[in-house]
Design a protein around this motif. Structure first.
Motif, PDB file in Angstrom:
ATOM      1  N   ASP A 182      -3.837  -4.607  20.817  1.00  0.00           N
ATOM      2  CA  ASP A 182      -4.127  -5.262  19.542  1.00  0.00           C
ATOM      3  C   ASP A 182      -3.818  -6.755  19.612  1.00  0.00           C
ATOM      4  O   ASP A 182      -4.604  -7.592  19.158  1.00  0.00           O
ATOM      5  N   ARG A 202      -3.409 -10.781   5.645  1.00  0.00           N
ATOM      6  CA  ARG A 202      -3.589 -10.257   6.998  1.00  0.00           C
ATOM      7  C   ARG A 202      -4.677  -9.188   7.104  1.00  0.00           C
ATOM      8  O   ARG A 202      -5.350  -9.086   8.128  1.00  0.00           O
ATOM      9  N   TYR A 203      -4.861  -8.383   6.047  1.00  0.00           N
ATOM     10  CA  TYR A 203      -5.713  -7.211   6.176  1.00  0.00           C
ATOM     11  C   TYR A 203      -6.665  -7.042   4.994  1.00  0.00           C
ATOM     12  O   TYR A 203      -6.370  -7.460   3.873  1.00  0.00           O
ATOM     13  N   GLY A 211      -8.266  -3.583   3.471  1.00  0.00           N
ATOM     14  CA  GLY A 211      -8.308  -2.132   3.556  1.00  0.00           C
ATOM     15  C   GLY A 211      -9.567  -1.585   2.896  1.00  0.00           C
ATOM     16  O   GLY A 211     -10.095  -2.185   1.956  1.00  0.00           O
ATOM     17  N   SER A 217      -9.161  -0.157   8.125  1.00  0.00           N
ATOM     18  CA  SER A 217      -8.764  -1.510   7.736  1.00  0.00           C
ATOM     19  C   SER A 217      -9.190  -2.504   8.807  1.00  0.00           C
ATOM     20  O   SER A 217      -9.348  -2.159   9.978  1.00  0.00           O
ATOM     21  N   LEU A 218      -9.382  -3.742   8.362  1.00  0.00           N
ATOM     22  CA  LEU A 218      -9.815  -4.824   9.242  1.00  0.00           C
ATOM     23  C   LEU A 218      -8.800  -5.958   9.187  1.00  0.00           C
ATOM     24  O   LEU A 218      -8.160  -6.187   8.155  1.00  0.00           O
ATOM     25  N   ASP A 219      -8.690  -6.682  10.279  1.00  0.00           N
ATOM     26  CA  ASP A 219      -7.972  -7.942  10.248  1.00  0.00           C
ATOM     27  C   ASP A 219      -8.804  -8.945   9.454  1.00  0.00           C
ATOM     28  O   ASP A 219     -10.034  -8.861   9.434  1.00  0.00           O
ATOM     29  N   MET A 220      -8.146  -9.876   8.784  1.00  0.00           N
ATOM     30  CA  MET A 220      -8.881 -10.810   7.934  1.00  0.00           C
ATOM     31  C   MET A 220      -9.918 -11.638   8.706  1.00  0.00           C
ATOM     32  O   MET A 220     -11.048 -11.817   8.209  1.00  0.00           O
ATOM     33  N   LYS A 229     -14.634   1.777  13.035  1.00  0.00           N
ATOM     34  CA  LYS A 229     -14.192   0.699  12.137  1.00  0.00           C
ATOM     35  C   LYS A 229     -15.309   0.297  11.177  1.00  0.00           C
ATOM     36  O   LYS A 229     -15.202  -0.712  10.487  1.00  0.00           O
ATOM     37  N   ASN A 266      -1.108  -7.769   2.709  1.00  0.00           N
ATOM     38  CA  ASN A 266      -0.318  -8.172   3.874  1.00  0.00           C
ATOM     39  C   ASN A 266       0.440  -6.994   4.471  1.00  0.00           C
ATOM     40  O   ASN A 266       1.127  -7.148   5.483  1.00  0.00           O
ATOM     41  N   TYR A 313       0.397  -3.440   6.351  1.00  0.00           N
ATOM     42  CA  TYR A 313      -0.501  -2.733   7.271  1.00  0.00           C
ATOM     43  C   TYR A 313      -1.065  -1.474   6.626  1.00  0.00           C
ATOM     44  O   TYR A 313      -0.321  -0.566   6.254  1.00  0.00           O
ATOM     45  N   TRP A 373      -5.921   0.123  16.818  1.00  0.00           N
ATOM     46  CA  TRP A 373      -6.247  -0.409  15.501  1.00  0.00           C
ATOM     47  C   TRP A 373      -7.288  -1.518  15.564  1.00  0.00           C
ATOM     48  O   TRP A 373      -8.284  -1.491  14.829  1.00  0.00           O
TER      49      TRP A 373
END
Length: 256
Positions: free
Chosen positions: A66, A172-173, A175, A185-188, A226, A238, A240, A252
């Motif tokens: 990750d 950060r995320y 969802g 969920s994705l990273d921003m 994903k 923010n 997880y 992830w």
């Protein structure tokens, strides 16, 4: 204290297999930095001679994966796009259930819930989503099971939607929750990528039930799991959020 050895465990092969989980650039970096099993043992503080330790080792590898993929990700790098002649027909169905069990959603009653770190938490109807400017792409869906297929997807970019609801883009995320109880969920940075879409159409027509009606999130820079279907909630956080497969040990970030 005697340690129980798993029959057939080869620590060298375990390291190589862990490296194969990463895309080629990450794999090279992984193998260069983790050239010996001793490096991984020092990192985990455990032995790979028993099952719990092996699992802890692989969790560490996944976390490292990750970390590497997040740093290799570029918001300016686009996934390949294809011609209509290259579209896979029929495009395969994929889910953790059979096609006959795909959710049947009434568009008139459906609403997209919005929550978390956003200014406007009012729900969206499908008609309202359909008023937004759309983008079309012909991209490849890559399944973790080893197959891939090319399809045409259309809908508003997720980045535009996040701007409209006043999302905290430094969070950060993002969802995502679905009608079929699926969560991911994705990273921003991926959520803000130009090719990440809220899909409302497939092949120029209303998104079929088997492909995710009323909306799916199309993320061509990530593995297929994903790309959630039958979405009914998006939230910004923010904390997880995990996910259906991620909570069962799947990597992830899962970038391509």
């Amino acid at each position: 204290m005697l340690k129980r050895t798993i029959p057939g465990i080869d620590t060298g092969l375990l390291l190589k297999d862990a490296g194969r989980l990463l895309p080629a650039p990450s794999r090279r970096l992984f193998l260069r930095q983790m050239a010996g099993l001793g490096s991984l043992l020092a990192l985990t503080g455990c032995s790979v001679t028993d099952s719990p330790s092996a699992e802890a080792l692989l969790r560490t590898v996944s976390s490292y994966n990750d970390w590497v993929q997040a740093r290799l990700f570029s918001p300016d790098r686009l996934a390949p796009e294809f011609s209509r002649a290259e579209i896979t027909d029929p495009f395969p169905f994929n889910a953790f259930y059979g096609e006959e069990d795909a959710p049947e959603v009434d568009a008139a009653d459906w609403q997209l819930a919005v929550g978390g770190l956003v200014d406007d938490k009012s729900p969206w109807t499908l008609d309202r989503l359909n008023t937004l400017p759309t983008r079309s792409q012909i991209t490849r869906h890559v399944c973790i099971e080893g197959w891939s297929a090319i399809g045409e997807w259309s809908g508003p970019p997720l980045v535009d939607f996040l701007h409209l609801v006043g999302a905290d883009l430094s969070a950060r995320y993002v969802g995502v929750r679905c009608e079929d109880r699926y969560v991911t969920s994705l990273d921003m940075p991926t959520a803000l990528h130009a090719q990440t879409l809220i899909v409302t159409k497939f092949a120029g027509k209303t998104l079929p039930r088997k492909y995710g009606f009323p909306i799916k999130i199309r993320v061509p820079t990530k593995l297929g799991f994903k790309n959630p279907k039958h979405v009914n909630e998006i939230w910004v956080t923010n904390d997880y959020p995990g996910g259906f497969w991620e909570d069962q040990g799947y990597n992830w970030f899962s970038g391509l």
